[in-house]
Design an enzyme around this catalytic site. Structure first.
Site, PDB file in Angstrom:
ATOM      1  N   PHE A   1       0.896   7.354  -1.137  1.00  0.00           N
ATOM      2  CA  PHE A   1       1.608   6.917  -2.342  1.00  0.00           C
ATOM      3  C   PHE A   1       0.674   6.903  -3.562  1.00  0.00           C
ATOM      4  O   PHE A   1       0.885   7.617  -4.551  1.00  0.00           O
ATOM      5  CB  PHE A   1       2.210   5.533  -2.069  1.00  0.00           C
ATOM      6  CG  PHE A   1       2.590   4.749  -3.280  1.00  0.00           C
ATOM      7  CD1 PHE A   1       3.413   5.301  -4.272  1.00  0.00           C
ATOM      8  CD2 PHE A   1       2.139   3.437  -3.428  1.00  0.00           C
ATOM      9  CE1 PHE A   1       3.769   4.546  -5.387  1.00  0.00           C
ATOM     10  CE2 PHE A   1       2.502   2.688  -4.526  1.00  0.00           C
ATOM     11  CZ  PHE A   1       3.303   3.252  -5.522  1.00  0.00           C
ATOM     12  N   ILE A   2      -0.382   6.102  -3.481  1.00  0.00           N
ATOM     13  CA  ILE A   2      -1.312   6.000  -4.617  1.00  0.00           C
ATOM     14  C   ILE A   2      -2.083   7.304  -4.779  1.00  0.00           C
ATOM     15  O   ILE A   2      -2.256   7.808  -5.892  1.00  0.00           O
ATOM     16  CB  ILE A   2      -2.259   4.797  -4.430  1.00  0.00           C
ATOM     17  CG1 ILE A   2      -1.441   3.492  -4.405  1.00  0.00           C
ATOM     18  CG2 ILE A   2      -3.313   4.747  -5.535  1.00  0.00           C
ATOM     19  CD1 ILE A   2      -2.200   2.283  -3.894  1.00  0.00           C
TER      20      ILE A   2
ATOM     21  N   ASP B   1      -8.705  13.333  10.700  1.00  0.00           N
ATOM     22  CA  ASP B   1      -8.770  11.885  10.909  1.00  0.00           C
ATOM     23  C   ASP B   1      -9.982  11.336  10.165  1.00  0.00           C
ATOM     24  O   ASP B   1     -11.083  11.879  10.270  1.00  0.00           O
ATOM     25  CB  ASP B   1      -8.890  11.623  12.419  1.00  0.00           C
ATOM     26  CG  ASP B   1      -8.646  10.167  12.761  1.00  0.00           C
ATOM     27  OD1 ASP B   1      -9.127   9.284  12.027  1.00  0.00           O
ATOM     28  OD2 ASP B   1      -7.975   9.920  13.778  1.00  0.00           O
TER      29      ASP B   1
ATOM     30  N   TYR C   1      -6.901  -7.782   6.278  1.00  0.00           N
ATOM     31  CA  TYR C   1      -6.929  -6.749   5.242  1.00  0.00           C
ATOM     32  C   TYR C   1      -7.944  -7.108   4.156  1.00  0.00           C
ATOM     33  O   TYR C   1      -8.776  -6.301   3.758  1.00  0.00           O
ATOM     34  CB  TYR C   1      -5.522  -6.621   4.655  1.00  0.00           C
ATOM     35  CG  TYR C   1      -5.284  -5.410   3.798  1.00  0.00           C
ATOM     36  CD1 TYR C   1      -4.993  -4.179   4.378  1.00  0.00           C
ATOM     37  CD2 TYR C   1      -5.330  -5.491   2.410  1.00  0.00           C
ATOM     38  CE1 TYR C   1      -4.752  -3.062   3.593  1.00  0.00           C
ATOM     39  CE2 TYR C   1      -5.091  -4.384   1.618  1.00  0.00           C
ATOM     40  CZ  TYR C   1      -4.792  -3.165   2.218  1.00  0.00           C
ATOM     41  OH  TYR C   1      -4.555  -2.056   1.430  1.00  0.00           O
TER      42      TYR C   1
ATOM     43  N   ILE D   1       9.113  -3.971  -4.300  1.00  0.00           N
ATOM     44  CA  ILE D   1       9.989  -3.301  -5.263  1.00  0.00           C
ATOM     45  C   ILE D   1      10.647  -2.082  -4.635  1.00  0.00           C
ATOM     46  O   ILE D   1      11.872  -1.901  -4.718  1.00  0.00           O
ATOM     47  CB  ILE D   1       9.215  -2.933  -6.551  1.00  0.00           C
ATOM     48  CG1 ILE D   1       8.851  -4.221  -7.322  1.00  0.00           C
ATOM     49  CG2 ILE D   1      10.037  -1.981  -7.431  1.00  0.00           C
ATOM     50  CD1 ILE D   1       8.011  -4.005  -8.579  1.00  0.00           C
TER      51      ILE D   1
END
Lengths: 308, 308
Positions: free
Chosen positions: A11-12, A50, A139, A183
């Site tokens: 995505f980013i 990978d 995380y 969102i």
């Protein structure tokens, strides 16, 4: 400059690639799989493999001038399920990357860190970069350890680094399965006429940043001689309930939230002070929340219509 | 209480075992190899194996009430040479341990952290436990990440923990090869009539703690219902040059230091504020530096004479 974007099909990453191309950088992408929401881009050199495969990483890194490290095998909401794998994959993988960069004398890395998790429970809101790092989930613990190692490799091995502590990015091409971002998940529910689920009472405050603003900051940081951590957010706090309202207004589909028990991973209020990026890098956030949500919804409708 | 001491054959571990036995705890030791400086102790259950071997750890953990985690495969001065191995062995190994403890419902762990490296360059001296954690070397980065995970496992998985942030421990049965501690290394040089090497000008300040005081604090922490980090030091700063003087005076052999370039891993001044351990755990440091060095030298002479 020839830039390797690790995680460039995510995505980013896909927006960082766009931002690099628009500034005439040469782009190589390393990722596990092709982009999900659009075809391969002309002029981009794609390598698939990978992150943990050292020989594949050496091949990918050969001949590049700088690295964008955007890969994470986990999400904030999933990493706690298996912290050891989070550590081995993401921290171990990043240390391999840094060792290879040291050997190949690649002088610069921009790392996508996490403004929502490295600080833990805030002492002050908004939080500046000097706020103590007290992560409370896996995380954030891994991102924090990676930042410490980046500073060490910069000091002792000549690899300059910037850590971009992103708040909650959203925008076109974000996954909407429920683990990536509220969102995109809510827009998808609105599109399908489904109810949305909210952990807690919807008062949790987050700092939402449109992905193109985040991508521009990553590219500005790569080209700059500044180093160290930079917050990346809008600087504005928005509650989940406000997100629900804006989505209802933008889509014309009022959402019906179902409130569930709060999650232990959520701090109540997380907003970033972004003045350092403004001053040092001349960056500013250009997309308003309403425009960004509208833009994301347009993308989603187009995507869904193309899927038939 | 039946206590598993992981690393119980090491320098600190052997004293922790003594302290546990003196308080009538049942002791099982897990380590890679037997104690180096004395025979196996009667009444102690020894298991030998690798910290990374999960099945061996499960066997060692079965039936115990609490864990002393004193193992590190690296030293502060060696960990930077291969940070990835440091992470996999020590952070990965500790997460395996915590997962097994969770599964076996073992409710308490005392972890030997590092007061000399987790804080990084001090804002204030002496440093309280609330000082920000900004480690600058791999040893400290790994200890810091482990502390964050301990807090997470305590909050989410029912494993209560204390982290003992030890300063510079010294005393009988410390190795004297040059990586373990300046006092034992210098005593060994004094005994052999060799010169000592000092990184920098000898003005570097550290907080030296006799190992029996450290061991007592570990055992107090294990028996207490307190959790979280506790500094373990003398609270007093001593320069390397002062150590050289005291050793000369105690041994009757004046040392001749050779001054070498300062190391990047060394912060100039590191002294711990130990008031929290005094207040919460009723602990205090009983052995003075001079008595402790004298005691260590007596042990060394005995050991050398037994070696012939």
């Amino acid at each position: 400059m020839k830039v390797l974007v690790i995680g460039g099909c995510g995505f980013i990453g896909s927006h960082v690639v766009d931002s690099l191309l628009s500034r005439n950088h040469e782009v190589r992408v390393f990722d596990r799989q092709p982009e999900r929401f659009r075809p391969a881009l002309a002029g981009v050199d794609y390598l698939f493999g990978d992150f943990a495969d050292r020989m594949a990483m050496i091949e990918a890194l050969t001949g590049v001038d700088a690295v964008m490290h955007l890969v994470s095998t986990t999400f904030p909401g999933t990493a706690d399920l298996d912290p050891r794998t989070d550590v081995i994959d993401n921290l171990g993988g990043t240390l391999s990357l840094l060792d290879i960069m040291t050997n190949l004398k690649i002088p610069k890395i921009v790392f996508l860190s996490s403004g929502g998790t490295v600080y833990g429970v805030p002492d002050t809101v908004p939080m500046p970069e000097s706020h103590p790092l007290r992560p409370i989930n896996s995380y954030g613990i891994v991102k924090c350890a990676i930042e410490h190692y980046l500073a060490m490799y910069q000091r002792t091995r000549g690899v300059a680094s910037v850590s971009i502590r992103a708040s909650n990015p959203y925008g076109p091409r974000q996954g909407h399965s429920g683990v990536q971002g509220v969102i995109s998940t809510f827009l998808n529910r609105a599109f399908s006429g489904e109810k949305v689920e909210i952990w807690g009472d919807g008062s949790v405050i987050r700092d939402y940043l449109h992905v193109t603003d985040l991508a521009d900051l990553c590219v500005l940081a790569l080209s700059s001689d500044k180093t160290g951590p930079y917050n990346a957010g809008s600087g504005v706090g928005t509650s989940i309930n406000e997100i629900v309202e804006v989505i209802g207004s933008v889509t014309g589909v009022p959402l019906e939230p179902v409130y569930k028990a709060a999650r232990s991973v959520d701090v109540q209020r997380s907003v970033l002070d972004v003045s350092k990026a403004k001053v040092d890098l001349g960056w500013s956030c250009k997309v308003s929340l309403r425009d960004g949500i509208s833009d994301s919804y347009e993308w989603l409708k187009n995507w869904k219509s193309r899927q038939g």
